[in-house]
Write an enzyme that holds these catalytic residues in place. Structure first.
Site, PDB file in Angstrom:
ATOM      1  N   PRO A  11       0.791  -1.229   0.000  1.00  0.00           N
ATOM      2  CG  PRO A  11      -0.088  -1.089   2.134  1.00  0.00           C
ATOM      3  CD  PRO A  11       0.557  -2.057   1.179  1.00  0.00           C
ATOM      4  CG  ASN A  12      -0.309   4.401   1.212  1.00  0.00           C
ATOM      5  OD1 ASN A  12      -1.242   4.962   0.649  1.00  0.00           O
ATOM      6  ND2 ASN A  12      -0.410   3.880   2.422  1.00  0.00           N
ATOM      7  NE  ARG A  19      -0.003  14.286  -1.587  1.00  0.00           N
ATOM      8  CZ  ARG A  19      -0.421  14.557  -2.810  1.00  0.00           C
ATOM      9  NH1 ARG A  19       0.449  14.688  -3.782  1.00  0.00           N
ATOM     10  NH2 ARG A  19      -1.708  14.701  -3.067  1.00  0.00           N
ATOM     11  CE1 TYR A  24       9.043   5.493   2.829  1.00  0.00           C
ATOM     12  CE2 TYR A  24       7.425   7.248   2.625  1.00  0.00           C
ATOM     13  CZ  TYR A  24       7.902   6.133   3.281  1.00  0.00           C
ATOM     14  OH  TYR A  24       7.243   5.654   4.388  1.00  0.00           O
ATOM     15  CG  ASN A  75       8.420  -1.883   0.167  1.00  0.00           C
ATOM     16  OD1 ASN A  75       7.827  -1.951   1.253  1.00  0.00           O
ATOM     17  ND2 ASN A  75       9.018  -0.785  -0.250  1.00  0.00           N
ATOM     18  CB  ALA A  78       1.649   0.405   6.329  1.00  0.00           C
ATOM     19  CD  GLU A 100      10.555  -7.121   6.242  1.00  0.00           C
ATOM     20  OE1 GLU A 100      10.516  -8.232   6.806  1.00  0.00           O
ATOM     21  OE2 GLU A 100      10.460  -6.039   6.846  1.00  0.00           O
ATOM     22  CG  HIS A 102      11.150  -2.060   4.536  1.00  0.00           C
ATOM     23  ND1 HIS A 102       9.789  -1.964   4.336  1.00  0.00           N
ATOM     24  CD2 HIS A 102      11.351  -3.161   5.286  1.00  0.00           C
ATOM     25  CE1 HIS A 102       9.204  -2.963   4.962  1.00  0.00           C
ATOM     26  NE2 HIS A 102      10.127  -3.709   5.539  1.00  0.00           N
ATOM     27  NE  ARG A 109      10.173   6.343   8.281  1.00  0.00           N
ATOM     28  CZ  ARG A 109       9.214   6.166   7.369  1.00  0.00           C
ATOM     29  NH1 ARG A 109       9.335   5.190   6.486  1.00  0.00           N
ATOM     30  NH2 ARG A 109       8.169   6.959   7.332  1.00  0.00           N
TER      31      ARG A 109
HETATM   32  O1  CA2 Z   1      10.515   2.202   3.550  1.00  0.00           O
HETATM   33  C1  CA2 Z   1       9.688   1.485   2.967  1.00  0.00           C
HETATM   34  O2  CA2 Z   1       9.874   0.983   1.873  1.00  0.00           O
HETATM   35  C2  CA2 Z   1       8.303   1.264   3.617  1.00  0.00           C
HETATM   36  O3  CA2 Z   1       7.892  -0.077   3.308  1.00  0.00           O
HETATM   37  C3  CA2 Z   1       7.371   2.278   2.990  1.00  0.00           C
HETATM   38  C4  CA2 Z   1       5.961   2.253   3.568  1.00  0.00           C
HETATM   39  C5  CA2 Z   1       6.020   2.336   5.103  1.00  0.00           C
HETATM   40  O4  CA2 Z   1       4.712   2.187   5.642  1.00  0.00           O
HETATM   41  C6  CA2 Z   1       6.935   1.278   5.696  1.00  0.00           C
HETATM   42  O5  CA2 Z   1       6.985   1.453   7.107  1.00  0.00           O
HETATM   43  C7  CA2 Z   1       8.331   1.398   5.125  1.00  0.00           C
HETATM   44  C8  CA2 Z   1       5.151   3.442   3.003  1.00  0.00           C
HETATM   45  C9  CA2 Z   1       4.958   3.343   1.498  1.00  0.00           C
HETATM   46  C10 CA2 Z   1       4.961   4.666   0.814  1.00  0.00           C
HETATM   47  O6  CA2 Z   1       4.118   5.608   1.463  1.00  0.00           O
HETATM   48  C11 CA2 Z   1       4.037   6.879   1.006  1.00  0.00           C
HETATM   49  C12 CA2 Z   1       3.297   7.744   1.770  1.00  0.00           C
HETATM   50  C13 CA2 Z   1       3.169   9.054   1.383  1.00  0.00           C
HETATM   51  C14 CA2 Z   1       3.769   9.503   0.202  1.00  0.00           C
HETATM   52  C15 CA2 Z   1       4.497   8.622  -0.578  1.00  0.00           C
HETATM   53  C16 CA2 Z   1       4.616   7.319  -0.175  1.00  0.00           C
END
Ligand code: CA2
Length: 146
Positions: A11-12, A19, A24, A75, A78, A100, A102, A109
């Site tokens: 997700p996301n 964003r 990231y 990946n 969340a 896995e 990231h 974090r």
């Molecule tokens: O660091 C990573 O790759 C994560 O898997 C990214 C996830 C986060 O929940 C994990 O803890 C670590 C988040 C994915 C991307 O989320 C975004 C949120 C807002 C704007 C752009 C991307």
């Protein structure tokens, strides 16, 4: 025939580059897919790159990987920190190697990102190298599947 590696994204991750570039980086998921396709070609691997915001879809893709792929770079976003279903799905396709991945260093974090539900079922974990984490996972899978 070249081996197929599934690169699965949760997700996301479709929001990357749009964003929060401070956490990231500026690359979009399409940029990361292009980098993975190039690295895969250089390593002699076929990369099947996918993203879903839905937990059940990720479970279905892990099951599919168990039938079609030599390994998975995963990946889970969340869901990493919450999903017993993804833990069980990785165990269900054992001994297929699942790494896995990231982008960020989740251990540097928030506390809630320090726990991974999927790490105990995974072959290994790569985090904190930005989008290069994906390339490191492909290199590891190349070695593991030789
Ligand atoms: O660091 C990573 O790759 C994560 O898997 C990214 C996830 C986060 O929940 C994990 O803890 C670590 C988040 C994915 C991307 O989320 C975004 C949120 C807002 C704007 C752009 C991307």
């Amino acid at each position: 025939m070249s081996k197929t590696i599934f690169v699965l994204n949760g997700p996301n991750l479709n929001m990357l580059g749009k964003r929060e570039p401070g956490i990231y980086g500026g690359k979009t998921l399409a940029d990361i897919e292009a980098d993975c396709q190039k690295a895969g070609a250089d390593l002699g691997l076929t990369v099947d790159f996918r993203q879903s915001n839905h937990e059940g879809m990720l479970v279905d893709w892990l099951h599919e990987a168990g039938e079609k792929a030599a390994g998975v770079a995963f990946n889970a976003g969340a869901y990493t920190h919450t999903s017993v279903a993804l833990h069980d799905a990785i165990r269900a396709i054992s001994p297929l190697p699942v790494i896995e991945v990231h982008i960020s260093n989740v251990h540097a974090r928030e506390e809630f990102r320090h726990k991974s539900m999927i790490a105990p079922a995974a072959k290994g974990v790569i985090c904190g190298f930005g989008p290069h984490s994906y390339i490191l996972a492909l290199q590891a899978l190349k070695t593991l599947t030789q």
